[in-house]
Structure formats: C-alpha cells, structure tokens
Design a protein around this motif. Structure first.
Motif, short mmCIF file in Angstrom:
data_model
loop_
_atom_site.label_atom_id
_atom_site.label_comp_id
_atom_site.label_asym_id
_atom_site.label_seq_id
_atom_site.Cartn_x
_atom_site.Cartn_y
_atom_site.Cartn_z
N MET A 167 -12.41 1.23 3.75
CA MET A 167 -12.31 -0.19 4.08
C MET A 167 -11.55 -0.93 2.98
SD MET A 167 -13.46 -1.99 6.73
CE MET A 167 -15.04 -1.34 7.26
N LEU A 168 -10.64 -1.86 3.38
CA LEU A 168 -9.86 -2.68 2.45
C LEU A 168 -10.15 -4.15 2.71
CD1 LEU A 168 -6.39 -0.88 2.81
CD2 LEU A 168 -8.10 -0.52 1.03
N SER A 169 -10.10 -4.97 1.66
CA SER A 169 -10.31 -6.41 1.83
C SER A 169 -9.76 -7.15 0.63
CB SER A 169 -11.81 -6.72 2.00
OG SER A 169 -12.01 -8.11 2.14
N GLY A 170 -9.35 -8.40 0.89
CA GLY A 170 -8.84 -9.20 -0.21
C GLY A 170 -9.94 -9.62 -1.15
N ALA A 171 -11.11 -9.92 -0.57
CA ALA A 171 -12.25 -10.33 -1.40
C ALA A 171 -13.44 -9.46 -1.06
CB ALA A 171 -12.57 -11.80 -1.16
N VAL A 172 -13.96 -8.78 -2.03
CA VAL A 172 -15.04 -7.84 -1.80
C VAL A 172 -16.34 -8.40 -2.32
CG1 VAL A 172 -15.89 -5.50 -2.21
CG2 VAL A 172 -13.44 -5.93 -2.02
N LEU A 184 0.83 -1.21 0.00
CA LEU A 184 0.00 0.00 0.00
C LEU A 184 0.86 1.26 0.00
CD1 LEU A 184 -2.77 -1.05 2.55
CD2 LEU A 184 -3.09 -0.59 0.11
N GLU A 185 1.92 1.26 0.81
CA GLU A 185 2.79 2.44 0.87
C GLU A 185 3.46 2.68 -0.48
OE1 GLU A 185 6.55 4.24 3.45
OE2 GLU A 185 5.71 2.28 3.95
N VAL A 201 -12.40 -0.62 -0.98
CA VAL A 201 -11.44 -0.91 -2.06
C VAL A 201 -10.88 -2.32 -1.87
CG1 VAL A 201 -9.25 -0.23 -3.15
CG2 VAL A 201 -10.85 1.52 -2.33
N SER A 202 -10.77 -3.05 -2.98
CA SER A 202 -10.19 -4.40 -2.94
C SER A 202 -8.67 -4.32 -3.00
CB SER A 202 -10.71 -5.23 -4.12
OG SER A 202 -10.02 -6.46 -4.21
N LYS A 203 -8.01 -5.13 -2.17
CA LYS A 203 -6.55 -5.18 -2.21
C LYS A 203 -6.05 -5.74 -3.53
CE LYS A 203 -5.68 -5.80 2.77
NZ LYS A 203 -5.09 -6.68 3.78
N GLN A 204 -6.90 -6.52 -4.18
CA GLN A 204 -6.49 -7.12 -5.45
C GLN A 204 -6.51 -6.10 -6.59
OE1 GLN A 204 -5.41 -10.09 -5.00
NE2 GLN A 204 -6.21 -10.18 -2.90
N ASN A 205 -7.17 -4.96 -6.37
CA ASN A 205 -7.27 -3.95 -7.43
C ASN A 205 -7.20 -2.56 -6.79
OD1 ASN A 205 -7.73 -2.52 -9.76
ND2 ASN A 205 -9.93 -2.98 -9.85
N LEU A 206 -5.95 -2.06 -6.65
CA LEU A 206 -5.73 -0.79 -5.95
C LEU A 206 -5.89 0.44 -6.84
CD1 LEU A 206 -2.67 -1.72 -3.68
CD2 LEU A 206 -5.09 -1.58 -3.05
N THR A 207 -6.33 0.24 -8.07
CA THR A 207 -6.45 1.40 -8.96
C THR A 207 -7.47 2.42 -8.44
OG1 THR A 207 -8.10 0.16 -10.27
CG2 THR A 207 -5.77 0.05 -10.99
N PRO A 214 -4.38 11.27 12.12
CA PRO A 214 -4.02 11.01 10.72
C PRO A 214 -4.90 11.81 9.76
CG PRO A 214 -5.45 9.25 11.52
CD PRO A 214 -5.22 10.19 12.69
N ASP A 215 -4.47 11.84 8.49
CA ASP A 215 -5.30 12.45 7.45
C ASP A 215 -6.38 11.50 6.98
OD1 ASP A 215 -3.78 14.86 7.37
OD2 ASP A 215 -2.24 13.80 6.20
N ILE A 216 -6.09 10.18 7.05
CA ILE A 216 -7.03 9.17 6.58
C ILE A 216 -6.75 7.86 7.29
CG2 ILE A 216 -5.59 8.33 4.66
CD1 ILE A 216 -8.24 8.35 2.97
N VAL A 217 -7.79 7.04 7.43
CA VAL A 217 -7.64 5.72 8.04
C VAL A 217 -8.00 4.68 6.99
CG1 VAL A 217 -8.42 4.14 9.85
CG2 VAL A 217 -8.25 6.60 10.32
N LEU A 218 -7.07 3.70 6.81
CA LEU A 218 -7.31 2.56 5.93
C LEU A 218 -7.40 1.33 6.81
CD1 LEU A 218 -4.67 3.36 3.12
CD2 LEU A 218 -7.08 4.05 3.22
N GLY A 219 -8.49 0.55 6.67
CA GLY A 219 -8.68 -0.59 7.56
C GLY A 219 -8.98 -1.87 6.83
N ASP A 220 -8.21 -2.93 7.17
CA ASP A 220 -8.47 -4.26 6.61
C ASP A 220 -9.75 -4.81 7.24
OD1 ASP A 220 -8.41 -6.67 5.43
OD2 ASP A 220 -6.40 -7.23 6.12
N TYR A 221 -10.59 -5.41 6.42
CA TYR A 221 -11.89 -5.86 6.89
C TYR A 221 -11.75 -6.97 7.93
CZ TYR A 221 -16.87 -6.93 6.73
OH TYR A 221 -18.18 -7.11 7.07
N ASN A 222 -10.79 -7.90 7.71
CA ASN A 222 -10.63 -9.04 8.61
C ASN A 222 -9.23 -9.07 9.19
OD1 ASN A 222 -13.24 -10.38 8.38
ND2 ASN A 222 -12.65 -10.81 6.24
N LEU A 223 -9.14 -9.14 10.54
CA LEU A 223 -7.88 -9.31 11.25
C LEU A 223 -8.08 -10.39 12.32
CD1 LEU A 223 -6.79 -5.58 11.85
CD2 LEU A 223 -5.96 -7.13 10.09
N PRO A 224 -7.01 -11.04 12.74
CA PRO A 224 -7.17 -12.09 13.75
C PRO A 224 -7.76 -11.56 15.07
CG PRO A 224 -5.02 -12.26 12.68
CD PRO A 224 -5.64 -10.98 12.20
#
Length: 508
Positions: free
Chosen positions: A88-93, A25-26, A110-116, A56-66
C-alpha cells in the motif's frame, strides 16, 4: 538490488491516478537496479482486465483514488485468489491506516514522501512470494506422490492392514478387503481389530517390540473371512514407528493368499499318488499275465478231455471270463504305458481302451455307451495324453449322469475353420445334468470344480492344455438339464490344409 533476486526485470501493476507519481516510482525502482515494466490502472475493471491478461510480480496501490482505492484493489486481489504481494502507498501515513491495511492483507505500507523503504520491501516480498510458490509446488508434488503411493498400495495384489498397538485397524487396501470378503469401509470403521482377521497378527507385532526388531520373520497362518471360512495366508508384520511411545505405535501387516499354492501342492501330491497307482496297476497287470497264460493252457487241456455237456459249458464260461480278464490287463498296460512320442494314434482303439477300463462303473451307473466311428483317419498325437483327455471327459460325463442314460462317443472327419486344417473331430455327448453359463465360463480355469472336496479342478484345465499342445481345439456346449457336448479337433495324420476332400463335420 538484492543479490537474492534472480532477475532485475520486474512486472509491476500500479493502482495510481497520478502519472507524475507513477513516473517517480518507476525512476526510483530503476535507480535501485530494477528494470520495471509498469502497468498503471485507475479503476477496478481496468485492474481486473490487467490481471486477466498478464500476472504481475507485485502490486503497488495508492490508498486514495477518486474512483478507486488501495483497499478496494487489495480486496479485488484477494478475491482473485492470486498469491501476489501487495504494498500500500499513500502520501500521508497514519498509524491506524497502516494497521488497517496490514490487517486487510497488505504485505507492507510505504509513504510516497519517503520511498527509501520501498525497494527493501519489494525485495523482501518478492523473496517471500517465491518461497510460498516453492512451498506450494512442493505440497502439490507431495500430494501427488501420496496419491500415487495410495493408488499403488490399493492396486497391489498383496493385502495390507495398518493398526495401532491395541489392534484397531486404521487402513486396509482393496486386496485384503477382497480376500476377506469385506468392504474397506467396514474394516476401517474403527470397530474391527486384527484379531478378528487373524489371531496370530497382534502377538507377532507385539513380539517386534519385545525383541527390539522392526520386522518379524514371515509366518503362515489362517485368516477368517466374512462368511466364516478360513484362508491360508503368508503374513509379515512390521513396526512402522519404533522410536515412538507405545501409545502411538503403528503396525503394518502384509497378507499374501496361499490358497492357490496350497491347492497346487495338493494337486501335485494327488498327481504323484495317481502316477504311483498307475505304475503299480501296470506292474500288477504285467505279473497277472503269466498265471493267466498258465490257466489258459490248463483250460485248453481240460477241453481236450471227455467232459459231460454241463461241465464243458462251465469250462467255456470260465474261458470267456478268463479272456475278459486278459483283455483288461492288456488295456491297463496300454493305458499306463502310452508312448511319450507323438505318432499315428487310432482314436477308435483309444476310445475302446478307456471304455473297457471304465466298463464296471458304466454298468453300475446304468450308462449305455454308444460308439459311432465315422472315420478311419488316425491323428498325430501322444496316445497316453489323449487317452487321459478322453478318460477325463468320460469320467466327467459319468459324474453328471446320476440317473444313467446314453453316452455318445463319436469320431468323424472335420476341419478347423480358423486354420483350414483337416483333422478328426471327437465328440463326447452325455445326457446328464448340464451346466449353467457361470460354470461354462469357468470350467477351464485351474482349481475350479463343481464336485466339492472330491474334485481337484484340474482335469479340464490339463485336458485343454494337452489338446492345445497337439495343435487342436476343444469346444463345449451345455444347458442345465439338457446334457453337455464336448468336441475335440485333432490334426489328422498325413492330411494337409487345403485338401480337396470335403469334411463331414466342422468345428463351430
């Protein structure tokens, strides 16, 4: 990076347990023109600590964490009350997941598989967040401005009323409430109309709508107070929204109290009348002197003839009364022809003049005047003005001594303890009704009077001004039922502060 963003620097709070995803992401943000400062957290406590440390200016969060999740992170951000964009970010949307996230308050998904879509989403949300902050700042500034305006309107001395086309009052400031003797809550309760305050306000407001003008010329009228008394007032009215329909018209009425001005005008008229009466009295006294002199000469010639004893007694009585008339005319001329320049003034002669002029009133009121002259010193004064002060104090004492009694007029050497200056103390002490503390606190205020419509309320105020102009002081002591004592200090002629002669009286 969008040209709409002011700076490429971007503080990102990333809710992510995978360092590789964080690095990806960075790198993606850097490639698109951002200079990201990434802070990665995996738990709620870590996220809260980061928010407490630096926003922060913005928060990006993965949908699923342990041990944490994007929805939980979003809920924590909402609870904090901070207006920070959350994506919100996730591998499968799935469509349902995206909908649930947006309903929960996420700005985008936004899907992690397609960051465009990530960079356009970040740019859009940063711009919208900036707009929200600017809007909030403008709203805060507007509320502060409105608060200052309301404070200004509430604090201004002129009364203000706002009412609708039917006369119902919707706003009243503190000045109009004080003027009418009513509370702001009472005036704005919805049950009070401007007609009950002043019958001329609503017709003047309606005239604005008929004539097609917003402001009517100010006019004088009377306002009704809570206790039924009336107050002279200058009133101006205006239509605040002339473009609106008649059902939504809003009017303002400005009310200025003219009571003090009216009293001043009346006092000026009374003063002018007194001045004319004084000149007239002095003219009469002057004209009387000529026939008085002729009568005196005639009586002298009569006394030179042979008269029976009883006739001679009548002539002696006539001569005594004629002498008394002559003395009154002389004192009248002295009273109304006082010098306009300051000079040596003998307080004893001045007091005698006042007592002579008021002698008939004193006798009718059964008031015994006790004169105690304990000093020979003269004062530096304009005799006519100080005579006016003494006459006012003696007149007030007479009004207070409704049952007669003793009126003491005393002069003595004195000193002003504030400046150390030597002078003469003039005491006027009566055994009249006295004054309570409320009256004592206000007797030197202009237009304050305890005599009802017969008093102007200017005598003591003018007297104090005269004494102050002569570098003197005036003090008063009084108790209800125990009489009143006025003590005047005036600088003595030819005596300087620091003289070794010990004063016999002190101003306290």
């Amino acid at each position: 990076m969008s040209a709409g963003l002011d700076s490429p620097h971007l503080k990102v709070l990333l809710v992510e347990d995978n360092p590789d995803d964080a690095a990806l992401l960075e790198r993606h943000l850097r490639r698109n023109g951002f200079l990201p400062d990434m802070t990665r957290v995996e738990t709620a406590s870590a996220m809260q600590a980061s928010l407490n440390t630096s926003l922060p200016d913005i928060v990006l969060g993965d949908y699923n964490l342990p041990n944490f999740s994007g929805p939980e992170a979003l809920r924590l951000l909402k609870i904090s009350g901070l207006d920070i964009p959350f994506i919100m970010l996730s591998g499968a949307v799935s469509e349902q997941t995206a909908v649930d996230s947006m309903r929960a308050g996420a700005q985008d998904y936004v899907s992690k598989q397609n960051l465009t879509r990530l960079v356009p989403a970040v740019e859009r949300e940063l711009k919208e967040a900036s707009g929200r902050r600017n809007k909030l700042a403008a709203e805060v500034a507007l509320r502060a401005s409105e608060a200052r305006f309301h404070h200004l309107v509430d604090a201004m001395p002129m009364g203000l009323l706002l009412n609708d086309g039917k006369g119902r009052i919707s706003y009243a400031n503190q000045a109009i409430a004080r003027l009418l003797g009513r509370s702001v809550e009472d005036l704005t309760s919805g049950n009070v109309v401007v007609d009950s305050v002043c019958a001329d306000i609503l017709p003047a407001q309606m005239a604005c709508t008929v004539d097609g003008i917003s402001n009517a010329a100010p006019f004088e009228s009377v306002c009704q107070t809570e206790n039924g008394t009336t107050i002279d007032a200058l009133i101006g009215v205006t239509l605040l929204n002339p473009e609106a329909s008649s059902e939504t018209w809003q009017f303002a009425a400005f009310v200025a109290d003219l009571s003090l001005q009216k009293k001043s005008q009346e006092a000026l008229r009374q003063t002018e009348k007194l001045a004319v009466a004084g000149r007239f009295a002095a003219s009469i006294a002057h004209e009387i002197n000529n026939p008085l002199e002729a009568i005196t000469n005639c009586l002298y010639l009569v006394m030179q003839t042979d008269l029976p004893d009883d006739a001679r007694g009548y002539v002696d009585l006539a001569q005594q009364e004629l002498d008394r008339v002559s003395q009154i005319t002389v004192q009248t001329l002295r009273f109304f022809r006082g010098s306009t320049r300051q000079g040596a003034t003998d307080l004893r002669e001045l007091i005698d003049t006042v007592v002579t002029l008021l002698e008939s009133r004193l006798q009718r009121a059964q008031i015994e005047v006790v004169r105690e002259f304990r000093t020979q010193a003269s004062v530096v004064a304009q005799g006519g003005e100080i005579r006016q002060v003494v006459a006012n104090l003696v007149g007030n004492a007479m009004d207070a001594m409704t049952k007669g009694g003793r009126l003491i007029l005393r002069t003595a050497d004195g000193v002003n303890r504030t400046t150390g200056e030597r002078g003469v103390v003039l005491t006027v002490a009566d055994g009249g009704s006295g004054m309570d503390q409320f009256t004592l606190d206000r007797i030197f205020e202009p237009f304050f009077s305890t005599k009802g419509i017969t008093g102007t309320g200017l005598g003591l105020w003018i007297s104090q001004e005269i004494v102050a102009k002569h570098s003197g002081t005036m003090r008063v002591r009084s108790k209800p039922g125990a009489g009143t004592v006025f003590r005047l200090f005036l600088p003595a002629l030819g005596v300087v502060a620091g003289s070794e002669s010990k004063p016999r009286t002190e101003i306290r």
